[in-house]
Design an enzyme around this catalytic site. Structure first.
Site, mmCIF file in Angstrom:
data_model
loop_
_atom_site.group_PDB
_atom_site.id
_atom_site.type_symbol
_atom_site.label_atom_id
_atom_site.label_comp_id
_atom_site.label_asym_id
_atom_site.label_seq_id
_atom_site.Cartn_x
_atom_site.Cartn_y
_atom_site.Cartn_z
ATOM 1 N N ASN A 23 80.211 82.002 39.725
ATOM 2 C CA ASN A 23 78.928 82.687 39.827
ATOM 3 C C ASN A 23 77.862 81.851 40.530
ATOM 4 O O ASN A 23 76.836 82.382 40.959
ATOM 5 C CB ASN A 23 78.438 83.103 38.440
ATOM 6 C CG ASN A 23 79.259 84.238 37.860
ATOM 7 O OD1 ASN A 23 79.932 84.960 38.590
ATOM 8 N ND2 ASN A 23 79.220 84.387 36.553
ATOM 9 N N ARG A 98 81.294 93.045 43.436
ATOM 10 C CA ARG A 98 79.876 93.383 43.425
ATOM 11 C C ARG A 98 79.021 92.316 44.113
ATOM 12 O O ARG A 98 78.004 92.631 44.752
ATOM 13 C CB ARG A 98 79.417 93.566 41.976
ATOM 14 C CG ARG A 98 77.917 93.730 41.836
ATOM 15 C CD ARG A 98 77.496 93.907 40.389
ATOM 16 N NE ARG A 98 76.064 93.698 40.247
ATOM 17 C CZ ARG A 98 75.138 94.573 40.590
ATOM 18 N NH1 ARG A 98 75.496 95.720 41.122
ATOM 19 N NH2 ARG A 98 73.857 94.309 40.419
ATOM 20 N N PRO A 128 73.264 98.947 38.826
ATOM 21 C CA PRO A 128 72.691 99.396 40.097
ATOM 22 C C PRO A 128 72.008 98.250 40.841
ATOM 23 O O PRO A 128 71.681 97.219 40.253
ATOM 24 C CB PRO A 128 71.666 100.452 39.662
ATOM 25 C CG PRO A 128 71.280 100.038 38.284
ATOM 26 C CD PRO A 128 72.526 99.472 37.672
ATOM 27 N N ILE A 129 71.778 98.470 42.148
ATOM 28 C CA ILE A 129 71.104 97.449 42.958
ATOM 29 C C ILE A 129 69.701 97.902 43.341
ATOM 30 O O ILE A 129 69.149 97.430 44.332
ATOM 31 C CB ILE A 129 71.933 97.099 44.209
ATOM 32 C CG1 ILE A 129 72.083 98.319 45.125
ATOM 33 C CG2 ILE A 129 73.284 96.537 43.824
ATOM 34 C CD1 ILE A 129 72.623 97.964 46.507
ATOM 35 N N ASP A 130 69.115 98.788 42.543
ATOM 36 C CA ASP A 130 67.792 99.295 42.886
ATOM 37 C C ASP A 130 66.744 98.194 42.937
ATOM 38 O O ASP A 130 65.813 98.249 43.757
ATOM 39 C CB ASP A 130 67.366 100.386 41.903
ATOM 40 C CG ASP A 130 67.269 99.887 40.477
ATOM 41 O OD1 ASP A 130 68.251 99.294 39.986
ATOM 42 O OD2 ASP A 130 66.209 100.077 39.843
ATOM 43 N N GLN A 131 66.881 97.158 42.081
ATOM 44 C CA GLN A 131 65.900 96.072 42.096
ATOM 45 C C GLN A 131 65.978 95.255 43.385
ATOM 46 O O GLN A 131 64.966 94.793 43.899
ATOM 47 C CB GLN A 131 66.102 95.169 40.880
ATOM 48 C CG GLN A 131 65.890 95.870 39.545
ATOM 49 C CD GLN A 131 64.502 96.467 39.422
ATOM 50 O OE1 GLN A 131 63.499 95.749 39.489
ATOM 51 N NE2 GLN A 131 64.428 97.786 39.259
ATOM 52 N N ASP A 310 79.091 87.548 29.351
ATOM 53 C CA ASP A 310 80.371 87.122 29.916
ATOM 54 C C ASP A 310 81.237 86.345 28.918
ATOM 55 O O ASP A 310 82.389 86.024 29.224
ATOM 56 C CB ASP A 310 80.140 86.264 31.164
ATOM 57 C CG ASP A 310 79.889 87.109 32.404
ATOM 58 O OD1 ASP A 310 79.998 88.346 32.320
ATOM 59 O OD2 ASP A 310 79.569 86.535 33.457
ATOM 60 N N VAL A 332 73.694 94.174 27.299
ATOM 61 C CA VAL A 332 73.543 93.942 28.734
ATOM 62 C C VAL A 332 74.248 95.018 29.550
ATOM 63 O O VAL A 332 73.665 95.611 30.465
ATOM 64 C CB VAL A 332 74.054 92.539 29.114
ATOM 65 C CG1 VAL A 332 73.914 92.302 30.608
ATOM 66 C CG2 VAL A 332 73.295 91.468 28.325
#
Length: 424
Positions: A23, A98, A128-131, A310, A332
């Site tokens: 990550n 992603r 989502p990736i709206d941010q 995670d 989450v």
């Protein structure tokens, strides 16, 4: 297709070394797109997601070369992004990962244009990736969504003040990278605080960026006109470290996890101690001595520095053999109990209602064939198999290979009877 076969019932004993963080590596590789020239990355884990990212960057025109590593530094990867002629991330390369959306900010910042397929990844929720898109719009990008792609354009991004509606790790990373080449100052509020964001900021600052406050909820970026390539060491993987610590607990073992980043594992360490494990921070890592059976505990996942989602599935596996009833609340991701039905096949007693799982500990688990549904779920099934009597076969371990570098080899070195096999 590969599977992992486990003969359970052996306490893990010995020492194991944590690999570099997936990550942290993924956004760092994307940050290489911000500079012309060759960047080098040390201690890169050998993971499917990183190979996919390498193919994606090469598709864009970057030169990707694995280099012989200096002693003790793991795999070394070189990325020369001098020429990026194709600012597109196609569906074929993005559908399984992603994190590919992390090329969006760097491409718009450097080239003024990006066309990125909407991302895939584990089936654990909408994510989502709206941010990302709201933040890039605030920086002056023109965003269009069509045919499954995000297309973003900007002559040059301009600094702004942006408040995330909710903390998002990849959203924070994407806007940090984009704002590094924007004109003027950008202030990001309600940022995610994960250690991987701090690692990315360290790399960006070494490249010549001016990023302040990473690791806190407010990050300030003073834009610069250009960035330079750098050499970067990948930080240890705190999720792999936590998985290995949980493996010691579920087997009643005694394991020194070398390079475990103790300051980033405090939420897990607290819960393992509550469960009856002896956890000692040492100079070169963390030692975990597991109890015969864990105590029952309650845990609620939360963004960092809370208990990491995670590591939820791995802790749940441990609680399946606890001495009482435990409660696990997932806040989450809305679909992160997919491992529950597979743990039940091993004899676990788990009832799920909404975002809460009630885990009634059993004296033992029994081996059975199980199927991995996502990355961290696959790790939980491996851990449960280490404790279960008889043989456990975990199929679809390509999920595991997305985030763990040779996990079965590390567990075998600790005494686990575990092998990778080819399914018929």
């Amino acid at each position: 297709m590969d599977a992992i076969e486990i003969q359970g019932g052996t306490p893990l004993v010995g020492e194991v070394t944590v690999s570099g963080s997936k990550n942290a590596t993924l956004p760092m590789l994307c940050a290489a797109l911000l500079a012309k020239g060759q960047s080098r990355f040390f201690d890169v884990p050998a993971l499917a997601d990183l190979r996919t990212m390498g193919r994606l960057l090469a598709h864009m025109g970057a030169s990707i070369d694995p280099l012989s590593a200096p002693p003790g530094l793991g795999t070394t990867l070189s990325i020369d992004a001098s020429t990026i002629g194709n600012p597109e991330a196609p569906y074929e390369l993005v559908k399984t990962m992603r994190a590919a959306v992390l090329v969006l900010g760097p491409l718009v910042a450097r080239l003024g244009h990006a066309r990125v397929s909407l991302p895939g990844g584990c089936a654990i929720g909408a994510r989502p990736i709206d941010q990302h898109l709201k933040g890039l719009t605030a920086l002056g990008a023109k965003i269009e969504l069509a045919h499954g792609y995000v297309e973003a354009r900007a002559d040059r991004l301009v600094g702004t003040h942006f408040n995330f509606d909710l903390p998002t790790v990849t959203g924070t990373e994407n806007l940090m990278m984009a704002a590094s080449l924007a004109e003027g100052q950008t202030v990001l509020e309600n940022c995610a605080r994960e250690p991987e964001i701090e690692a990315l900021a360290t790399m960006l600052n070494a490249m010549g960026a001016r990023v302040h406050g990473a690791g806190s909820s407010t990050i300030t970026i003073d834009g610069v006109s250009s960035l330079r390539p750098v050499d970067s060491m990948v930080v240890p993987d705190r999720i792999e470290a936590g998985t290995l610590m949980a493996a010691a607990v579920i087997t009643g073992g005694d394991v020194l996890v070398r390079r475990a980043p103790a300051p980033h594992l405090e939420a897990l360490t607290s819960k393992l101690r509550e469960a009856g494990a002896k956890v000692t921070v040492e100079a070169d890592g963390v030692r975990v001595v597991g109890p015969a059976r864990p105590n029952p505990i309650d845990v609620i996942t939360a963004p960092h520095p809370g208990y990491p989602t995670d590591l939820q599935a791995q802790l749940m596996a441990c609680l399946c053999v606890s001495t009482g009833a435990s409660r696990v609340v997932e806040t989450v991701f809305e679909n992160r109990f997919m491992h529950v039905q597979e743990l039940r096949r091993l004899g676990a007693d788990i009832a799920v209602e909404g975002n809460t799982a009630l885990v009634r500990g059993q004296p033992e688990l029994q081996g059975a064939p199980v199927m991995a549904t996502d990355l961290r779920a696959s790790a939980s099934l491996v851990l449960a198999g280490l404790r279960a009597s008889g043989t456990t076969t975990v199929s679809r371990v390509y999920h595991l290979d997305r985030g763990y570098d040779g996990l079965e080899k590390k567990l075998a070195a600790l005494g686990a009877r575990i092998v990778r096999v080819r399914e018929a």
